[in-house]
Design an enzyme around this catalytic site. Structure first.
Site, PDB file in Angstrom:
ATOM      1  CB  CYS B 111      -0.968   0.082   1.156  1.00 42.14           C
ATOM      2  SG  CYS B 111      -2.044   1.515   0.900  1.00 42.14           S
ATOM      3  CB  CYS B 114      -3.728   4.666   1.656  1.00 40.42           C
ATOM      4  SG  CYS B 114      -5.078   3.683   1.057  1.00 40.42           S
ATOM      5  CB  SER B 115      -3.581   9.691   3.346  1.00 39.90           C
ATOM      6  OG  SER B 115      -4.702   9.140   3.992  1.00 39.90           O
ATOM      7  CB  CYS B 116      -2.523   4.673   5.792  1.00 40.47           C
ATOM      8  SG  CYS B 116      -2.617   3.392   4.539  1.00 40.47           S
TER       9      CYS B 116
END
Lengths: 127, 210
Positions: B111, B114-116
């Site tokens: 990932c 995502c902003s993660c």
């Protein structure tokens, strides 16, 4: 891309955070994006060095600055926003509407998908 | 700021932009619409500053795990606390999990969209790796994607794919390269690349690190 990126005159911007070797450093990715956009606009003659220096200086010398300079790029983005509004590239309200739209878009984007402005639910309804 | 479950059944959205993140995206949108900038050109400039963004403190975490078996065990059990002990904490106090490469298993984090994505620890993801097509392909055919980017793993090496969420983010601890006995933590950290902590590369050998 062009090797002149690192030698943009914007590297000489007042108070710019730099590494020991004199390169700009960024605490967060959005700061690098804001810097890069400003470099491109300046390279294309959208504004002059002195117009930029003046806009940035106005923000850096506002009274409520944080003592540790942690808000340097907040000032940078405010200067850029004012400059593009002053040059009639966008209006303040148009920009604010887009800021909120991007925030709604981010929160509506499920895990693993790219965050796109089209993901703002209100934007879709309007179409 | 901790103690959440890691499930997706609460009301936290997966993604969130801070005011400044949204503001920069809004400027980018306006300027792109007016034909004044090209987002690809902006990405390219940002990429030239790849090593200048964020504290990128993951390499020091990995170096300490290599040199200090006690820290390594702690990192395996409770990466959030072990990483915090070095003075590194995330903005939202997110949970971290360290996954260790071994002679049998290679780990890959997918990932990066995502902003993660934990850029503060890992540094910026490679631009190519942010393309949605890579995310899905890396899940289906990790060996093929890694081979395309020059990381050919032996056929008998297992590949585990990890997908970080808003609540749990991953760091890969690559295998310690041969010939690094006697190096101090700082010299070891120089061998730990961004790609090796995502799993799209290996740690550098001491000769290559020069």
């Amino acid at each position: 891309m062009s090797a002149c990126n690192t030698t943009s005159p914007l590297v000489a911007s007042a108070q710019l955070p730099k590494s020991a070797d004199g390169d700009p450093v960024f605490a967060e990715p959005w700061q690098a994006a804001a810097f890069a956009m400003t470099v491109r606009l300046h390279e294309q003659g959208v504004f002059s060095w002195s117009e930029w220096a003046e806009a940035l200086s106005a923000e850096l010398h506002k009274p409520n600055r944080k003592a540790d300079g942690i808000d340097y790029y907040d000032c940078w983005v405010a200067a850029l926003s004012h400059l593009v509004a002053a040059l009639s590239i966008t209006s303040g309200p148009e920009l604010e509407a887009l800021v909120r739209s991007w925030q709604r878009a981010a929160e509506a984007t499920p895990h693993g998908k790219p965050i796109a402005l089209e993901n703002d639910p209100r934007r879709r309804e309007r179409k | 700021m901790s103690g959440h479950d890691h499930g997706h059944d609460d009301h936290h959205p997966d993604n969130h932009f801070t005011d400044m993140e949204a503001r920069v995206k809004a400027l980018e949108t306006v300027l792109t619409r007016k034909g004044l900038i090209d987002p690809a050109a902006i990405d390219a400039i940002v990429e030239t500053y790849e090593t200048k963004v964020g504290p990128r403190n993951g390499a020091r975490v990995v170096a300490k795990a290599w040199s200090d078996a006690g820290f390594s065990d702690w990192l395996k059990r409770d990466a959030t606390a072990a990483i915090a002990s070095l003075g590194f904490t995330g903005r939202q106090g997110e949970h971290m999990r360290a996954v260790f490469n071994t002679p049998d298993t290679h780990n890959l984090v997918v990932c990066t969209l995502c902003s993660c994505y934990p850029w503060a620890v890992l540094g910026l993801p490679p631009v190519w790796y942010k393309a949605p097509s890579y995310r899905s392909r890396a899940v289906i055919d990790p060996r093929g994607v890694l081979a395309e980017f020059g990381l050919a793993l032996p056929a008998d090496k297992k590949i585990r794919v990890w997908d970080s969420t808003a609540e749990l983010r991953y760091i890969v601890v690559p295998e310690r390269p041969d010939g690094t006995e006697g190096l101090d933590d700082e010299a070891l950290a120089d061998l730990v690349t961004r790609d090796s902590m995502i799993g799209t590369g290996l740690a550098l050998s001491p000769e290559a690190g020069r």
